[in-house]
Design a protein around this motif. Sequence first.
Motif, PDB file in Angstrom:
ATOM      1  N   ASP A  21      -7.731   5.198  -2.111  1.00  0.00           N
ATOM      2  CA  ASP A  21      -8.838   6.137  -1.991  1.00  0.00           C
ATOM      3  C   ASP A  21      -9.896   5.740  -3.016  1.00  0.00           C
ATOM      4  O   ASP A  21      -9.770   4.719  -3.681  1.00  0.00           O
ATOM      5  N   ASP A  22     -10.909   6.572  -3.154  1.00  0.00           N
ATOM      6  CA  ASP A  22     -11.937   6.320  -4.171  1.00  0.00           C
ATOM      7  C   ASP A  22     -11.384   6.783  -5.510  1.00  0.00           C
ATOM      8  O   ASP A  22     -11.867   7.747  -6.117  1.00  0.00           O
ATOM      9  N   SER A  23     -10.342   6.079  -5.962  1.00  0.00           N
ATOM     10  CA  SER A  23      -9.571   6.537  -7.109  1.00  0.00           C
ATOM     11  C   SER A  23     -10.311   6.390  -8.423  1.00  0.00           C
ATOM     12  O   SER A  23     -10.139   7.204  -9.336  1.00  0.00           O
ATOM     13  N   ALA A  24     -11.131   5.356  -8.557  1.00  0.00           N
ATOM     14  CA  ALA A  24     -11.898   5.191  -9.790  1.00  0.00           C
ATOM     15  C   ALA A  24     -12.853   6.371  -9.987  1.00  0.00           C
ATOM     16  O   ALA A  24     -13.024   6.878 -11.105  1.00  0.00           O
ATOM     17  N   ASP A  25     -13.463   6.841  -8.915  1.00  0.00           N
ATOM     18  CA  ASP A  25     -14.363   7.988  -9.016  1.00  0.00           C
ATOM     19  C   ASP A  25     -13.581   9.256  -9.331  1.00  0.00           C
ATOM     20  O   ASP A  25     -14.052  10.120 -10.085  1.00  0.00           O
ATOM     21  N   HIS A  26     -12.379   9.374  -8.767  1.00  0.00           N
ATOM     22  CA  HIS A  26     -11.532  10.533  -9.077  1.00  0.00           C
ATOM     23  C   HIS A  26     -11.209  10.567 -10.567  1.00  0.00           C
ATOM     24  O   HIS A  26     -11.272  11.631 -11.200  1.00  0.00           O
ATOM     25  N   ALA A  27     -10.860   9.418 -11.134  1.00  0.00           N
ATOM     26  CA  ALA A  27     -10.559   9.351 -12.564  1.00  0.00           C
ATOM     27  C   ALA A  27     -11.787   9.721 -13.391  1.00  0.00           C
ATOM     28  O   ALA A  27     -11.681  10.449 -14.399  1.00  0.00           O
ATOM     29  N   ARG A  28     -12.954   9.233 -12.992  1.00  0.00           N
ATOM     30  CA  ARG A  28     -14.182   9.532 -13.733  1.00  0.00           C
ATOM     31  C   ARG A  28     -14.466  11.032 -13.732  1.00  0.00           C
ATOM     32  O   ARG A  28     -14.793  11.616 -14.777  1.00  0.00           O
ATOM     33  N   ARG A  29     -14.299  11.685 -12.572  1.00  0.00           N
ATOM     34  CA  ARG A  29     -14.567  13.120 -12.489  1.00  0.00           C
ATOM     35  C   ARG A  29     -13.532  13.926 -13.279  1.00  0.00           C
ATOM     36  O   ARG A  29     -13.860  14.955 -13.886  1.00  0.00           O
ATOM     37  N   LEU A  30     -12.273  13.468 -13.267  1.00  0.00           N
ATOM     38  CA  LEU A  30     -11.234  14.161 -14.026  1.00  0.00           C
ATOM     39  C   LEU A  30     -11.543  14.135 -15.519  1.00  0.00           C
ATOM     40  O   LEU A  30     -11.450  15.156 -16.211  1.00  0.00           O
ATOM     41  N   LEU A  31     -11.915  12.963 -16.035  1.00  0.00           N
ATOM     42  CA  LEU A  31     -12.219  12.852 -17.463  1.00  0.00           C
ATOM     43  C   LEU A  31     -13.493  13.620 -17.820  1.00  0.00           C
ATOM     44  O   LEU A  31     -13.609  14.166 -18.924  1.00  0.00           O
ATOM     45  N   ARG A  32     -14.423  13.698 -16.901  1.00  0.00           N
ATOM     46  CA  ARG A  32     -15.688  14.377 -17.177  1.00  0.00           C
ATOM     47  C   ARG A  32     -15.497  15.889 -17.325  1.00  0.00           C
ATOM     48  O   ARG A  32     -16.175  16.536 -18.130  1.00  0.00           O
ATOM     49  N   ARG A  33     -14.561  16.459 -16.551  1.00  0.00           N
ATOM     50  CA  ARG A  33     -14.383  17.911 -16.633  1.00  0.00           C
ATOM     51  C   ARG A  33     -13.417  18.341 -17.738  1.00  0.00           C
ATOM     52  O   ARG A  33     -13.250  19.529 -17.989  1.00  0.00           O
ATOM     53  N   ALA A  34     -12.779  17.373 -18.405  1.00  0.00           N
ATOM     54  CA  ALA A  34     -11.860  17.714 -19.498  1.00  0.00           C
ATOM     55  C   ALA A  34     -12.658  18.250 -20.685  1.00  0.00           C
ATOM     56  O   ALA A  34     -13.631  17.637 -21.124  1.00  0.00           O
ATOM     57  N   GLU A  35     -12.223  19.389 -21.247  1.00  0.00           N
ATOM     58  CA  GLU A  35     -12.953  20.036 -22.341  1.00  0.00           C
ATOM     59  C   GLU A  35     -12.277  19.876 -23.692  1.00  0.00           C
ATOM     60  O   GLU A  35     -12.862  20.276 -24.710  1.00  0.00           O
ATOM     61  N   ASN A  36     -11.073  19.335 -23.751  1.00  0.00           N
ATOM     62  CA  ASN A  36     -10.392  19.202 -25.036  1.00  0.00           C
ATOM     63  C   ASN A  36     -10.993  18.058 -25.847  1.00  0.00           C
ATOM     64  O   ASN A  36     -11.270  16.971 -25.308  1.00  0.00           O
ATOM     65  N   PRO A  37     -11.202  18.262 -27.159  1.00  0.00           N
ATOM     66  CA  PRO A  37     -11.807  17.211 -28.002  1.00  0.00           C
ATOM     67  C   PRO A  37     -10.980  15.933 -28.055  1.00  0.00           C
ATOM     68  O   PRO A  37     -11.543  14.845 -28.244  1.00  0.00           O
ATOM     69  N   ASP A  38      -9.648  16.040 -27.890  1.00  0.00           N
ATOM     70  CA  ASP A  38      -8.788  14.847 -27.964  1.00  0.00           C
ATOM     71  C   ASP A  38      -8.484  14.274 -26.584  1.00  0.00           C
ATOM     72  O   ASP A  38      -7.440  13.656 -26.376  1.00  0.00           O
ATOM     73  N   CYS A  88      -7.260   1.564  -7.855  1.00  0.00           N
ATOM     74  CA  CYS A  88      -7.441   1.356  -6.416  1.00  0.00           C
ATOM     75  C   CYS A  88      -6.682   2.376  -5.577  1.00  0.00           C
ATOM     76  O   CYS A  88      -6.848   2.426  -4.361  1.00  0.00           O
ATOM     77  N   ALA A  89      -5.832   3.178  -6.210  1.00  0.00           N
ATOM     78  CA  ALA A  89      -5.084   4.213  -5.487  1.00  0.00           C
ATOM     79  C   ALA A  89      -4.595   5.224  -6.512  1.00  0.00           C
ATOM     80  O   ALA A  89      -4.501   4.935  -7.703  1.00  0.00           O
ATOM     81  N   HIS A  90      -4.260   6.433  -6.036  1.00  0.00           N
ATOM     82  CA  HIS A  90      -3.762   7.448  -6.952  1.00  0.00           C
ATOM     83  C   HIS A  90      -2.918   8.469  -6.209  1.00  0.00           C
ATOM     84  O   HIS A  90      -2.918   8.529  -4.977  1.00  0.00           O
ATOM     85  N   GLN A  91      -2.196   9.257  -6.992  1.00  0.00           N
ATOM     86  CA  GLN A  91      -1.387  10.346  -6.445  1.00  0.00           C
ATOM     87  C   GLN A  91      -1.445  11.505  -7.422  1.00  0.00           C
ATOM     88  O   GLN A  91      -1.352  11.316  -8.644  1.00  0.00           O
ATOM     89  N   ILE A  92      -1.572  12.719  -6.897  1.00  0.00           N
ATOM     90  CA  ILE A  92      -1.602  13.929  -7.727  1.00  0.00           C
ATOM     91  C   ILE A  92      -0.374  14.769  -7.394  1.00  0.00           C
ATOM     92  O   ILE A  92      -0.109  15.057  -6.222  1.00  0.00           O
ATOM     93  N   ALA A 140       0.813  -1.216   0.000  1.00  0.00           N
ATOM     94  CA  ALA A 140       0.000   0.000   0.000  1.00  0.00           C
ATOM     95  C   ALA A 140       0.847   1.267   0.000  1.00  0.00           C
ATOM     96  O   ALA A 140       0.385   2.318  -0.453  1.00  0.00           O
ATOM     97  N   ASP A 141       2.094   1.192   0.495  1.00  0.00           N
ATOM     98  CA  ASP A 141       2.953   2.374   0.515  1.00  0.00           C
ATOM     99  C   ASP A 141       3.721   2.562  -0.796  1.00  0.00           C
ATOM    100  O   ASP A 141       4.574   3.433  -0.900  1.00  0.00           O
TER     101      ASP A 141
END
Length: 248
Positions: free
Chosen positions: A143-160, A174-178, A75-76
Amino acid sequence: MSVPYETAAYEPPESPESPEEHLTRLLGRALNSFELPDETIGRLEGALAHDSSLHSAHHSAGLHRETYRHTWLLADGSALTLWELVHNTTPGGAPQHEVYVDAEELRAAGARLPLPPDPPEFELPMVMQLSPVLEPRHVYVPDDSADHARRLLRRAENPDRPGAKTAALLATACAHQITQAFGRPCRAGRAGLCFSLYEHAFLLHDGQEISLWEVEHTATPDGRHMCEVYTTEDAARDAMERRAAQMS
């Protein structure tokens, strides 16, 4: 209690095991599992992913010896490896299992067997090398990393922006780091035009690492903040330069 394999060859489980289940099965069949340090077992609790591979093998006159490398992603963000020795003591006899915390202990145990010793580096002709487990590049936070990824992609405005294939992979995160990325000026073009670049690194359940690169900027006609997401750092930085040039 020792639980022998049905054959001398390595047989992967019919269905994917969790890291905890794999550890339990390994310790259950090892004759010397009680010798493992409590600290080692404790570190393996809560492991995020695991990988097993046949490291070397030797068969001669009804006797056999195989060594396996079992690696867990913790986990670390660090990795921990246990080495398994599988052998029989009489021709055609049932296999016995032993487990060790490092390769030197494994070599010493293998040297006791009535078979030729492994040469340095374990490079036997019958060695089957599978893809090595690489230590992760990031220190992840479960963390709730899958939901974080979903929200990140949802707010992206670039066509590509990344598409459905990337979204499906990140649904298993299952985990993420920013982290904020630097290296080029974050202010360019007209006065007050700002750019920020962030790496969103995700750890998947199978141990794979995927990064998305988020560009936040004010290079818009009304000066509002805009989010763009790319799959590589180069693509993200190229977008920053392109946006800045358009607003100069």
